[in-house]
Design a protein around this motif. Structure first.
Motif, PDB file in Angstrom:
ATOM      1  N   LEU A   1      -4.616   3.670   9.261  1.00  0.00           N
ATOM      2  CA  LEU A   1      -4.271   2.144   9.374  1.00  0.00           C
ATOM      3  C   LEU A   1      -3.868   1.581  10.488  1.00  0.00           C
ATOM      4  CD1 LEU A   1      -3.273   1.306   5.770  1.00  0.00           C
ATOM      5  CD2 LEU A   1      -5.664   1.001   6.711  1.00  0.00           C
TER       6      LEU A   1
ATOM      7  N   PHE B   1      -7.231  11.183  -3.571  1.00  0.00           N
ATOM      8  CA  PHE B   1      -5.998  10.853  -3.291  1.00  0.00           C
ATOM      9  C   PHE B   1      -5.148  10.985  -4.394  1.00  0.00           C
ATOM     10  CE2 PHE B   1      -1.897   8.462  -2.080  1.00  0.00           C
ATOM     11  CZ  PHE B   1      -1.727   8.894  -0.717  1.00  0.00           C
TER      12      PHE B   1
ATOM     13  N   ASN C   1      -4.844  -6.364  -5.399  1.00  0.00           N
ATOM     14  CA  ASN C   1      -5.641  -4.984  -4.958  1.00  0.00           C
ATOM     15  C   ASN C   1      -4.724  -4.046  -4.249  1.00  0.00           C
ATOM     16  OD1 ASN C   1      -7.448  -3.395  -3.628  1.00  0.00           O
ATOM     17  ND2 ASN C   1      -8.371  -5.030  -2.189  1.00  0.00           N
ATOM     18  N   ARG C   2      -4.539  -3.100  -4.331  1.00  0.00           N
ATOM     19  CA  ARG C   2      -3.754  -2.186  -3.610  1.00  0.00           C
ATOM     20  C   ARG C   2      -4.710  -0.686  -3.544  1.00  0.00           C
ATOM     21  NH1 ARG C   2       2.796  -2.447  -4.619  1.00  0.00           N
ATOM     22  NH2 ARG C   2       2.862  -4.454  -5.377  1.00  0.00           N
ATOM     23  N   LEU C   3      -5.758  -0.938  -3.399  1.00  0.00           N
ATOM     24  CA  LEU C   3      -6.549   0.266  -2.983  1.00  0.00           C
ATOM     25  C   LEU C   3      -6.524   0.454  -1.453  1.00  0.00           C
ATOM     26  CD1 LEU C   3     -10.067  -0.372  -4.799  1.00  0.00           C
ATOM     27  CD2 LEU C   3      -8.109   1.065  -5.648  1.00  0.00           C
ATOM     28  N   PHE C   4      -6.598   1.670  -0.827  1.00  0.00           N
ATOM     29  CA  PHE C   4      -6.463   2.114   0.560  1.00  0.00           C
ATOM     30  C   PHE C   4      -7.621   1.452   1.229  1.00  0.00           C
ATOM     31  CE2 PHE C   4      -3.923   5.551  -1.719  1.00  0.00           C
ATOM     32  CZ  PHE C   4      -2.758   4.619  -1.715  1.00  0.00           C
ATOM     33  N   PRO C   5      -7.533   0.362   2.097  1.00  0.00           N
ATOM     34  CA  PRO C   5      -8.679  -0.120   2.687  1.00  0.00           C
ATOM     35  C   PRO C   5      -9.542   0.955   3.607  1.00  0.00           C
ATOM     36  CG  PRO C   5      -6.827  -0.978   3.637  1.00  0.00           C
ATOM     37  CD  PRO C   5      -6.392  -0.084   2.347  1.00  0.00           C
ATOM     38  N   HIS C   6      -8.987   1.952   4.199  1.00  0.00           N
ATOM     39  CA  HIS C   6      -9.536   2.852   5.185  1.00  0.00           C
ATOM     40  C   HIS C   6     -10.360   3.825   4.387  1.00  0.00           C
ATOM     41  CE1 HIS C   6      -5.708   4.615   4.431  1.00  0.00           C
ATOM     42  NE2 HIS C   6      -6.218   5.604   4.912  1.00  0.00           N
ATOM     43  N   MET C   7     -10.055   3.940   3.059  1.00  0.00           N
ATOM     44  CA  MET C   7     -10.711   5.133   2.229  1.00  0.00           C
ATOM     45  C   MET C   7     -11.659   4.604   1.595  1.00  0.00           C
ATOM     46  SD  MET C   7      -7.479   7.323   0.953  1.00  0.00           S
ATOM     47  CE  MET C   7      -6.193   7.824   2.041  1.00  0.00           C
TER      48      MET C   7
ATOM     49  N   LEU D   1       0.701  -1.088   0.013  1.00  0.00           N
ATOM     50  CA  LEU D   1      -0.045  -0.089   0.159  1.00  0.00           C
ATOM     51  C   LEU D   1       0.952   1.246   0.038  1.00  0.00           C
ATOM     52  CD1 LEU D   1      -3.034  -0.725   2.473  1.00  0.00           C
ATOM     53  CD2 LEU D   1      -2.822  -1.120   0.071  1.00  0.00           C
TER      54      LEU D   1
ATOM     55  N   ARG E   1     -13.906   2.679  13.526  1.00  0.00           N
ATOM     56  CA  ARG E   1     -13.919   4.098  12.804  1.00  0.00           C
ATOM     57  C   ARG E   1     -15.277   4.955  13.104  1.00  0.00           C
ATOM     58  NH1 ARG E   1     -13.164   4.770   7.718  1.00  0.00           N
ATOM     59  NH2 ARG E   1     -11.764   6.451   8.250  1.00  0.00           N
TER      60      ARG E   1
ATOM     61  N   LYS F   1     -16.643   1.250   0.484  1.00  0.00           N
ATOM     62  CA  LYS F   1     -15.115   1.001   0.894  1.00  0.00           C
ATOM     63  C   LYS F   1     -14.635  -0.129   0.079  1.00  0.00           C
ATOM     64  CE  LYS F   1     -14.036   3.249   4.576  1.00  0.00           C
ATOM     65  NZ  LYS F   1     -14.781   3.185   5.815  1.00  0.00           N
TER      66      LYS F   1
END
Lengths: 223, 357
Positions: free
Chosen positions: A140, B96, B82-88, A118, A223, B126
């Motif tokens: 994160l 971004f 998958n390299r999407l940002f998991p918290h966004m 990431l 969250r 998400k």
């Protein structure tokens, strides 16, 4: 309710220690998590020392280092007109050192569990190292940060030996709950000792219970 | 221009490349699994180190004393995983990218991207809530929106259904031209490469070949390559959409003055031009115009070349259809029985269902 001043002081000390340690710990742990090799091992060992050293040993060294005869202690005396030893400020310094591993280890674990892929993706999109920390690593690592905060707070509430060595027993200044409890036992006032002990036991149980619940919760619910 | 002379050695493999890539071109990159396609993309993106030089226009991306970090290269990668940002949310992932996009005049419009990738309804979700194909589409959108000069696509279409795949690849091709990007497409699905990439690089024997016109690669095959991946000869034909026969489920296409039909598609409008890929083994040859058969597509042309296939008892026969070359694979015994000669007139039959539009 006895010892209100001691309880208030304990909470104040724990809160200040936790906040200061967060401010120091976040950048330090982030920096450390990007390091490898001997330097990292040495620093990790140093920050973990308080886990295994007798608090009296740390307290003794701090007493020596913080005394007004030394550079640090003298500088503090010149600046504030107060000594570092046997004062609230001295207690904060001692608590920070004593609780260091309880903040740094959870933060390190949290930072390192963020998938490096990431970080690559963020860098690939043009994010700077600071931006990666701010927008990726911090959110994160939320769980680790909360865990570190709770553990630091709780550990500071429960400290005794180091406080006794550095702070002594000055009501309103350095007399925290554990010191007050020790004194109750010394003068054979078991009734009040029981009250304080039950309070600390309940507090510790709750803190650990909350921490473990948090860690079992899926991330999203935090969250 | 992006020029790369690099060499990257790892325990399990090594890869070398000496290529010059031109802006405004969509390049294909094909090679066996584990041959270093991903590594090559990551070396260009600055995520993996290699020996050698990389230069983009006047910027040095790496030489023997300097390696520019990923942040300072105007590349963007669609990763295989998958390299999407998991918290966004999807929207935050896309923002971004736009907030950090290189400020070129040719910036891409968010609306257009959302529409073409069909993700406008996913914005508040998400990544955990997305399917594999949706994750791919959002990843592609995120990379495009970072407005790169060099777009690196590592198996971007692997989890997409055919309709979306064609639409997205077509969109990427257009963007590449309009924004003057250098785009590299890695895909195992060779028709994707054949239909959308003007030029293609091939990895064989640990080396990435300089890009060659895709048509010639697919028409002539790759010696020694077919054993390593499922490479099959075929031809890329430029066609124009005549009309859609909705009731019959067919789309009519004009190729070299004749009309053929393909399974219907809603990606293409009437009058629009596209490339189709026809596998050589899906083409049947006849010396005389055949009557009463089920195959709808019969094109007449001139036999221009016969190449013996190196691996088996077959040959690739090249038929010139008014300027465009169609390759047909037939057995050597058919070749002899029919007595085919270069220069003669010949009829090529293509099954409708074998055409991918």
């Amino acid at each position: 309710m006895p010892e209100l001043a001691a309880i208030w002081l304990t909470l104040k000390l724990s809160l200040v220690t936790t906040l200061v340690l967060l401010m120091i710990g976040l950048p330090f742990a982030w920096w450390l998590s990007n390091k490898t090799g001997t330097l990292r091992t040495v620093l990790e060992t140093l920050t973990s020392l308080p886990l295994v050293m007798p608090p009296t040993v740390i307290g003794f060294y701090l007493l020596v280092i913080l005394s007004p005869d030394t550079f640090l202690g003298g500088l503090w005396l010149d600046l504030t007109g107060d000594t570092l030893t046997f004062s609230f400020a001295g207690l904060v310094v001692a608590s920070i050192i004593y609780s260091l591993p309880f903040m740094i280890q959870p933060l390190l674990n949290a930072f390192e569990s963020v998938d490096p892929k990431l970080k690559e993706a963020a860098a690939d999109l043009g994010a700077s190292a600071t931006e990666i920390f701010r927008y990726l690593i911090l959110p994160l690592s939320k769980r680790g940060i909360i865990t570190g905060g709770i553990l630091t707070f709780a550990h500071t509430v429960g400290e005794f030996g180091i406080v006794l060595m550095v702070g002594g027993n000055i009501p309103g200044e350095t007399r925290v709950i554990s010191i007050a409890l020790y004194e109750k036992v010394e003068i054979l006032n078991y009734a009040e000792a029981h009250i304080l002990s039950v309070a600390l036991l309940t507090f510790s149980f709750l803190v650990l219970f909350i921490t473990y619940s948090l860690n079992k919760m899926p991330l999203m619910r935090l969250r | 221009m992006l020029s790369a002379q690099i060499k990257c050695s790892r325990a399990s493999f090594s890869i070398a490349a000496n290529v010059d890539l031109q802006p405004g071109t969509l390049y294909g990159l094909i090679g066996p699994s584990g041959s270093g396609k991903t590594t090559f993309l990551q070396v260009l993106g600055g995520l993996v180190t290699a020996d050698g030089d990389i230069k983009f226009k006047e910027q040095i991306w790496q030489n023997n004393s300097f390696i520019a970090p990923s942040q300072s290269r105007s590349t963007s990668t669609v990763f295989q995983e998958n390299r999407l940002f998991p918290h966004m949310t999807v929207k935050e992932n896309l923002l971004f990218a736009t907030e950090r996009s290189s400020d070129n005049a040719s910036s891409v419009d968010m609306e257009t991207v959302l529409e073409n990738l069909e993700i406008d309804r996913l914005l508040e979700n998400k990544p955990q809530k997305l399917s594999g194909g949706q994750i791919k589409r959002v990843s592609i959108a995120r990379s495009i929106l970072s407005n790169p000069d060099v777009l690196l696509l590592d198996e971007p279409t692997a989890e997409l259904e055919d309709r979306l795949k064609s639409k997205i690849l077509k969109f990427i091709g257009e963007l590449t031209r309009i924004n003057n990007m250098i785009t590299i497409l890695v895909s195992h699905h060779l028709p994707d490469i054949a239909r959308y990439c003007a030029e293609t690089m091939v990895i064989s024997k640990n080396t990435i070949s300089p890009p060659r016109p895709t048509q010639s690669i697919f028409a002539h095959g790759l010696t020694g390559f077919s054993e390593q991946i499922d490479f099959q000869e075929g031809s890329v034909l430029s066609v124009t959409v005549v009309d859609h026969q909705i009731d019959r489920g067919l789309t009519s296409l004009e190729v070299a003055g004749e009309v053929i039909v393909a399974p219907i598609t809603d990606n293409l409008k009437k009058g629009e031009q596209t490339n189709i890929f026809v596998l050589a083994r899906d083409v049947i040859l006849a010396s005389n115009q055949p009557q009463n058969i089920s195959i709808r597509n019969c094109l007449s042309g001139q036999l221009v070349e016969i190449n013996e296939h190196p691996d088996d008892f077959s040959s690739i026969v090249m038929v010139d259809l008014g300027g465009q070359i169609l390759a047909a694979q037939i057995t050597n015994s058919s070749l002899q029985d029919m007595g085919l000669q270069t220069g003669q007139t010949i009829f090529a039959l293509i099954k409708t269902v074998s055409i991918e539009v």
